[in-house]
Design an enzyme around this catalytic site. Structure first.
Site, PDB file in Angstrom:
ATOM      1  N   LYS A  17       0.828  -1.212   0.000  1.00 13.40           N
ATOM      2  CA  LYS A  17       0.000   0.000   0.000  1.00 13.40           C
ATOM      3  C   LYS A  17       0.864   1.264   0.000  1.00 13.40           C
ATOM      4  CE  LYS A  17      -2.109  -1.168   3.823  1.00 13.40           C
ATOM      5  NZ  LYS A  17      -1.343  -2.415   4.098  1.00 13.40           N
ATOM      6  N   ARG A  92      -9.127   0.454   9.469  1.00 17.67           N
ATOM      7  CA  ARG A  92      -8.716  -0.929   9.676  1.00 17.67           C
ATOM      8  C   ARG A  92      -9.760  -1.706  10.469  1.00 17.67           C
ATOM      9  NH1 ARG A  92      -2.821   0.018   9.351  1.00 17.67           N
ATOM     10  NH2 ARG A  92      -1.651  -1.892   9.580  1.00 17.67           N
ATOM     11  N   ARG A 131      11.730  -5.853   4.212  1.00 14.11           N
ATOM     12  CA  ARG A 131      11.349  -4.425   4.134  1.00 14.11           C
ATOM     13  C   ARG A 131      12.356  -3.552   4.881  1.00 14.11           C
ATOM     14  NH1 ARG A 131       5.429  -2.367   5.200  1.00 14.11           N
ATOM     15  NH2 ARG A 131       5.477  -3.767   6.986  1.00 14.11           N
ATOM     16  N   ARG A 164      11.741  -2.081  10.619  1.00 14.78           N
ATOM     17  CA  ARG A 164      10.742  -1.774  11.645  1.00 14.78           C
ATOM     18  C   ARG A 164      10.755  -2.816  12.753  1.00 14.78           C
ATOM     19  NH1 ARG A 164       5.143  -0.540   8.494  1.00 14.78           N
ATOM     20  NH2 ARG A 164       4.345  -1.656  10.308  1.00 14.78           N
ATOM     21  N   ARG A 175      -0.004  -9.542  13.433  1.00 18.26           N
ATOM     22  CA  ARG A 175      -0.573  -8.519  12.537  1.00 18.26           C
ATOM     23  C   ARG A 175      -1.443  -9.153  11.456  1.00 18.26           C
ATOM     24  NH1 ARG A 175       4.640  -5.738  10.786  1.00 18.26           N
ATOM     25  NH2 ARG A 175       3.301  -4.532   9.398  1.00 18.26           N
TER      26      ARG A 175
END
Ligand code: ADP
Ligand code: AMP
Ligand code: ZN
Length: 222
Positions: A17, A92, A131, A164, A175
Site C-alpha cells: 500500500k 482498519r 522491508r 521496523r 498482525r
C-alpha cells in the site's frame, strides 16, 4: 472546482500500500495519509499520542479506535487534504470505516474508490522480512524486490534505512491475524457500497501501479 476525491487503499500488512501510494500520489496529486506513518512520526517526536500507540504497535495489535480516528480525522482537516486524500492503513476496523463515512458525509463528501490490494499470506511474510524504511522520509524498500541504489541508503534523500521493530516474524503473525479478524470485513463493507476494486497485488511493483491507475482513472470523481 471538482469535488474532493477520497481513495482508501485496503490490503494486508506489507501488501504494498505504501509503495503504491507514493506512486499514486505522483500520478494523481492526492495527499498520502498513512496512519502507520502518523503513529511512527508521533513515536519519533515522543508525543503523548506516540507513547500511547507504541505498546500496541510493538505487539502487532491495533491502536484503539478512538485515538486512531481522532488522529486521522484531524490530519484530513489540514489544507493539503482539501482536494481529497489517499488513505493507507486507515480504516482498519468497521468502526473506523463508519466514523470516516460519517465525517465525510457531514461535509457532503464520500469515498470514491477502495482498491483492495490482494496478496497471499506466504508472499507477505517474504515482503515483511526484507522491508527497509527510510528514517527521514519513510520511503519503503525491499532488499530483493525493490532495493535502493546503495544498500542501506534512501534514493530520495540519502537517509538511513532501518528495519521496523514490528516487522519481526512473531509480530507479523499477530498482525496478519488481526488483519484477517478485524480488517478483512471491510472488503465486504466497501463491496456492498459499490466502491471496491480488487487489484492483484502479487505482481511486480510497476504492474500493480498500472492496474491501480487504470482502475482509478475509470472511476468517476467521487
Ligand atoms: P504496506 O504499506 O502495505 O505495509 P509496503 O509498501 O511497505 O507495504 O511494502 C512491503 C514490502 O514489500 C516493502 O519491502 C516493499 O518494497 C515490498 N513490495 C511492495 N510491493 C511489492 C511488489 N509488488 N512485489 C514485491 N515486493 C513488493
Ligand atoms: P502500518 O504502518 O500500516 O503497518 O501500521 C503499523 C501499526 O500501527 C499497526 O500494526 C497498528 O498497531 C498501528 N496502526 C496503523 N494504522 C492503524 C489503524 N487504522 N487502526 C489501528 N491501529 C493502526
Ligand atoms: Zn528517504
Amino acid at each position: 472546482m471538482t469535488s474532493p476525491r477520497y481513495v482508501v487503499l485496503v490490503g494486508p500488512p506489507a501488501s504494498g500500500k505504501g509503495t503504491q501510494a507514493v506512486r499514486l500520489h505522483e500520478a494523481l496529486g492526492l495527499t498520502h495519509v498513512a496512519s502507520g506513518d502518523l503513529f511512527r512520526e508521533n513515536i519519533r517526536n515522543e508525543t503523548a499520542l506516540g507513547m500511547q500507540a507504541k505498546s500496541y504497535m510493538d505487539r502487532g495489535d491495533l491502536v484503539p479506535d478512538d485515538v486512531t480516528i481522532a488522529m486521522v480525522l484531524d490530519r484530513l482537516s489540514h489544507p493539503d487534504c482539501a482536494a481529497g486524500a489517499l488513505l493507507d492503513g486507515f480504516p482498519r476496523t468497521l468502526a473506523q470505516a463508519q466514523a470516516l463515512d460519517a465525517a465525510l458525509g457531514a461535509q457532503g463528501h464520500a469515498i470514491g474508490a477502495v482498491p483492495y490490494v490482494a496478496v497471499p499470506d506466504e508472499v507477505l511474510i517474504e515482503r515483511v522480512s526484507g522491508r527497509r524504511l527510510c528514517r527521514t522520509c519513510g520511503a519503503s524498500y525491499h532488499v530483493t524486490f525493490n532495493p535502493p541504489h546503495t544498500p542501506g541508503v534512501c534514493d530520495v534523500d540519502g537517509g538511513e534505512l532501518y528495519q521496523r521493530d514490528d516487522d519481526r516474524p512473531e509480530t507479523v503473525r499477530t498482525r496478519l491475524k488481526v488483519y484477517h479478524d478485524l480488517t478483512s470485513p471491510l472488503i465486504d463493507y466497501y463491496h456492498e457500497k459499490g466502491v471496491l476494486i480488487q487489484i492483484d497485488g502479487d505482481q511486480p511493483i510497476d504492474r500493480v501501479t498500472e492496474d491501480l491507475l487504470e482502475a482509478l482513472r475509470s472511476v468517476k470523481e467521487g
